[in-house]
Design an enzyme around this catalytic site. Structure first.
Site, PDB file in Angstrom:
ATOM      1  CE  LYS A 578      -3.234  -1.799   3.404  1.00 33.88           C
ATOM      2  NZ  LYS A 578      -2.403  -2.906   3.758  1.00 33.88           N
ATOM      3  CB  VAL A 608      -9.030  -0.989  -0.123  1.00 35.55           C
ATOM      4  CG1 VAL A 608     -10.227  -0.774   0.797  1.00 35.55           C
ATOM      5  CG2 VAL A 608      -8.161   0.259  -0.184  1.00 35.55           C
ATOM      6  CG  LEU A 612     -13.803  -8.052  -0.046  1.00 39.59           C
ATOM      7  CD1 LEU A 612     -14.328  -7.220   1.133  1.00 39.59           C
ATOM      8  CD2 LEU A 612     -14.835  -9.098  -0.448  1.00 39.59           C
ATOM      9  N   GLY A 663      -1.858 -14.704  11.283  1.00 38.58           N
ATOM     10  CA  GLY A 663      -1.462 -13.966  10.058  1.00 38.58           C
ATOM     11  C   GLY A 663      -2.442 -12.875   9.658  1.00 38.58           C
ATOM     12  CE  LYS A 681      -6.375  -2.319   4.618  1.00 32.88           C
ATOM     13  NZ  LYS A 681      -6.779  -3.329   5.608  1.00 32.88           N
TER      14      LYS A 681
END
Ligand code: ADP
Ligand code: ASP
Ligand code: MG
Length: 814
Positions: A578, A608, A612, A663, A681
């Protein structure tokens, strides 16, 4: 009557000659004229011997020995002891004759074109003798005729021009009275009026066959070679090339002029006039259909018939204001080239007439420079034009098709494809007839250029995707596993050939331009070379493969710093890291703009909500004209896991530890618990919604204690969680007493973003969010009251890898 020509490899071994005998036998009811090339490699060896002799290198004698060995081998395989002697005797006489010519060349250290033609003619003289004899011993009514008695040329010895009037008459006269079923002719060779031997240029046996076919009005000209027809591109360069079923004379001519060696360019002309069909066939696979060449191109659906290329091209450019509007410059330029016998492959002229640019063979570059600068000496002296500019090491690639003119967008597609793959175009030429569009590019880009054009113009082709992955932790390993597992499916169903070409962790890196064997990638990587970020990029550049994608599966800022360089190299970037998209707005914008200006994807869907489709959905809303008013989201799988498992029976400290062990947190859990990860995010979602925003602009309402914040190591942090256990118990108690759930929420409302822990009441869509799930609610102009909701697992190696995979596939479909 049929004319059949068998090329060098078709006559390269006794096995292949036996194939020829079979082919001739299946046609026995009609008259056949068999034109043959020299045995494979022999023409090159003859030229090598001539070259050696001319510089007094006695090694030419051993080259003659090599030629002898090739012939003796074939002869001893084909003939019985009884028949062999006569053939060997002929070969020995010819080779002795060859040796005496080479001896005299060596003596005077000079090789004239006349001697070269004489030397090189020996290849076809020998092969035709051997093949005619082989047909005879197989009970075929065959005889040999020396083509030098049939084809008359000028004295341009090594590339002679044919006198068609005389040649046609000689051919017709000979065959009128000849009743033999099969006549074997040596291809390539001819003679001048003074009786000297001449040859028709490299690859000229095709031409011999066409001249004979045309003179005799043959029913068909068959070119038998080592491939099953004329292919959509050179099969040695484009593994996916396929044979073209049918093609017009003009298309075949264009393709061969631009390098499709399967047919010698002048071949088409004599048969075209008489509309004699040409069939290209494979000697080793006679059952394959091959390619039929006739007057018109029948397949109108596919306007591009083939792609070809010529190597060793130099561009020469004559430029200067003194050229404008003054007639005669081009004439003088082309006259100079003609006088020096420099062949022109491509011409372009700027409409301002300021410059004229010509493609020639590399070997003529120096000669052209001297000759043209001398022709324009006066204008150069007066500064009216610049001295000739020369650019070497180039290639021409051309797309060819008779029906291209009636289809729009073909050149756009051609240049778009090349541009996307970072192939720089130096010059372009398109004939007014639009049968051919050609571009001059750097020689090093040819393989990539042709293959990517082939992928975009021939749709049933597989699209090759070349991945360079850095970071092989949990997510990386999963991605490799998924790619290995899906490889066949993607190939069979989507025509995507996905390959991992480069792989690295922080220590080692490996590359394989055929694709790394994924069953043993770990061992290979352990034995890899030392990894550096620049070294990895250099390899990506050096391999210069089409559809290259750099995949960053690290959380490393230095790796993120490399994206700009990859994008500038037209290498797509897919990142789950990111850092780049949540760095300064300037940095984020720069990468987005590079992606746009180089027309190369930069995707980071997994930044993010893991796998999804959050960013993709947001992009689709924005590009279709929607406007985002509000985003509310739970974006931390780790924090959701922690607050879902934190109950009156558990300790906050233990739950955090468990989340780390499973994790779900970053390696440093402080990044999750401080809210920084969630802030990054929502920052990315805000930016993708079109808002100029930086991390400092995001309000972070932390639920941690001062103690927690002060901890300067992960261990310290865990200790402080233990010490301040009561603080967390209080947070939970308050939520429970209000009948609420604790959720870490990110919000973007009217351009302002904030993150923080909230008590969520019963009935709210966040209330029942389970496990490590994420949820995002988009309130937009089109979804004003009832938001668009995306919900599902928002963390975990499997789903993150599948999100990366989805970005990669999106590139393939791009
Ligand atoms: P021959 O010895 O039979 O005359 P050539 O070597 O001259 O054969 O020509 C056949 C070769 O041409 C093929 O083996 C292939 O490597 C090359 N080639 C280049 N472009 C094409 C193309 N578009 N289609 C088929 N072959 C091609
Ligand atoms: N043997 C000659 C060459 O190699 C002619 C031919 O094969 O067509 O160029
Ligand atoms: Mg050939």
């Amino acid at each position: 009557m049929k004319v059949l020509k068998f090329g060098g490899t078709s006559v390269g071994s006794s096995k292949n000659i036996n194939k020829i005998i079979e082919i001739v036998k299946t046609n026995q009811e009609e008259k056949q004229i068999i034109v043959v090339s020299a045995f494979a490699k022999v023409t090159n060896l003859l030229l090598e011997a001539a070259q050696l002799a001319s510089i007094k290198k006695t090694a030419y004698t051993s080259v003659i020995e090599d030629i002898k060995t090739i012939h003796n081998q074939i002869i001893s395989d084909l003939f019985t002891e009884k028949d062999k002697n006569e053939v060997l005797k002929f070969v020995n006489v010819k080779l002795a004759d060859l040796k005496s010519i080479l001896d005299s060349i060596s003596l005077i250290s000079e090789l004239s074109a006349k001697s070269e033609a004489n030397i090189v003619s020996h290849g076809e003289l020998l092969s035709s003798f051997v093949i005619a004899k082989a047909l005879q011993v197989n009970h075929i009514d065959a005889e040999r005729k020396d083509t030098r008695e049939l084809i008359l040329t000028n004295t341009n010895y090594t590339n002679a021009s044919v006198n068609f009037e005389v040649s046609n008459r000689q051919i017709q006269d000979y065959f009128k009275s000849n009743k033999t079923k099969v006549t074997v002719l040596p291809g390539f060779i001819s003679s001048a009026e003074n009786g000297d031997t001449t040859v028709l240029g490299r690859g000229g046996s095709d031409y011999t066959a066409a001249i004979v076919a045309s003179a005799l009005d043959a029913d068909v000209l068959e070119i038998w070679t080592d491939v099953s027809g004329m292919f959509t591109a050179n099969p040695n360069v484009v593994p996916q090339a396929m044979p073209i079923e049918q093609i017009s004379y003009e298309e075949a001519m264009e393709l061969s002029h631009f390098g499709a060696k399967v047919i010698y360019p002048p071949t088409i002309h004599p048969v075209l006039k008489k509309e004699i069909p040409i069939r290209i066939k494979n000697t080793l696979k006679p059952e394959d259909a091959g390619t039929l060449i006739t007057k018109t191109s029948k397949d109108k659906k596919n306007p591009v018939k083939g792609i070809s290329h010529i190597d060793d091209v130099t561009l020469i450019t004559l430029e200067g204001s003194g050229m404008v509007g003054i007639p005669g410059f081009s004439k003088r330029l082309f006259e100079t080239l003609a006088t020096e016998k420099i062949n022109v492959k491509l011409i372009t002229q700027a409409s301002s007439e300021h410059s004229i640019c010509i493609g020639i063979d590399d070997s003529n570059a120096n000669l052209a420079k001297i000759a043209i600068d001398s022709t324009f000496e006066f204008e150069i002296l007066k500064n009216k034009i610049k001295p000739l500019q020369i650019e070497k090491n180039l290639s021409i690639i051309a797309i060819v098709g008779d029906h291209m003119k009636s289809h729009q967008g073909i050149s756009g597609k051609m240049f778009g494809t090349l541009g996307k793959n970072n192939v720089n175009i130096r010059a372009i030429a398109q004939g007014a007839s639009e049968k051919n569009i050609s571009a001059v590019i750097a020689a090093k880009d040819v393989k990539k250029g042709i293959n990517s054009l082939h992928e975009s113009f021939f749709k049933n082709n597989n699209k090759q995707l070349n991945l360079f992955i850095t970071g092989v932790g949990n997510v990386g390993a999963k991605l490799i596993e998924q790619i290995e597992q899906q490889h066949e499916f993607l190939l069979n169903n989507l025509n995507i050939n996905i390959r991992i070409v480069g792989l690295s962790n922080s220590r080692q890196m490996i590359f394989n331009d055929e694709g790394i064997n994924l069953s043993s990638w770990k061992e290979q990587l352990n034995n890899g070379s030392q990894a550096t970020l620049e070294g990895f990029l250099e390899q990506v550049k050096a391999l210069n493969l089409r559809n290259s994608v750099f995949v960053d599966i690290t959380a490393n800022a230095k790796v993120a710093d490399m994206y700009a360089k990859y994008l500038k190299n037209s290498t797509a970037v897919v990142a789950c890291n990111k850092i780049a998209s949540s760095a300064t707005y300037k940095k984020y914008k720069e990468l987005k703009e590079l992606s746009r200006s180089y027309d190369v994807p930069y995707f980071f869907e997994t930044n993010v909500g893991a796998g999804l489709p959050i960013i993709d959905t947001l992009n689709n809303l924005i590009t279709s004209g929607d406007q985002v008013h509000k985003i509310q989201a739970v974006l931390s799988g780790s924090l959701n896991f922690i607050f879902n498992n934190f109950t009156t029976e558990t300790e906050f400290y233990d739950v955090v530890k468990q989340a780390q062990l499973e994790g779900y947190t970053e390696p440093d859990p402080r990044i999750d618990l401080s809210g920084v990860d969630v802030a990054r995010k929502i920052l990315i979602l805000a930016r993708e919604s079109g808002i100029k925003i930086n991390l400092e602009d995001i309000e972070n309402d932390s639920f941690l204690t001062e103690n927690n914040h002060k901890a300067d190591s992960v261990d310290d942090f865990y200790n402080s969680l233990k010490t301040d256990a009561n603080h967390f118990k209080e947070l939970l108690k308050s939520a429970n007493s209000n009948n609420c759930q604790l959720k870490y929420v990110a919000e973007l409302i009217n351009g302002k973003a904030k993150v923080g822990l909230k008590e969520i009441p019963v009935g709210h869509p966040f209330y029942n969010l389970e496990g490590k799930d994420n949820i995002v609610m988009f309130y937009t102009k089109r979804y004003p009251e009832q938001p668009m909701i995306i919900k599902g697992a928002g963390a975990g190696a499997d789903v993150t890898a599948s999100g990366l995979f989805a970005d990669i596939i999106k590139i393939a479909n791009n």
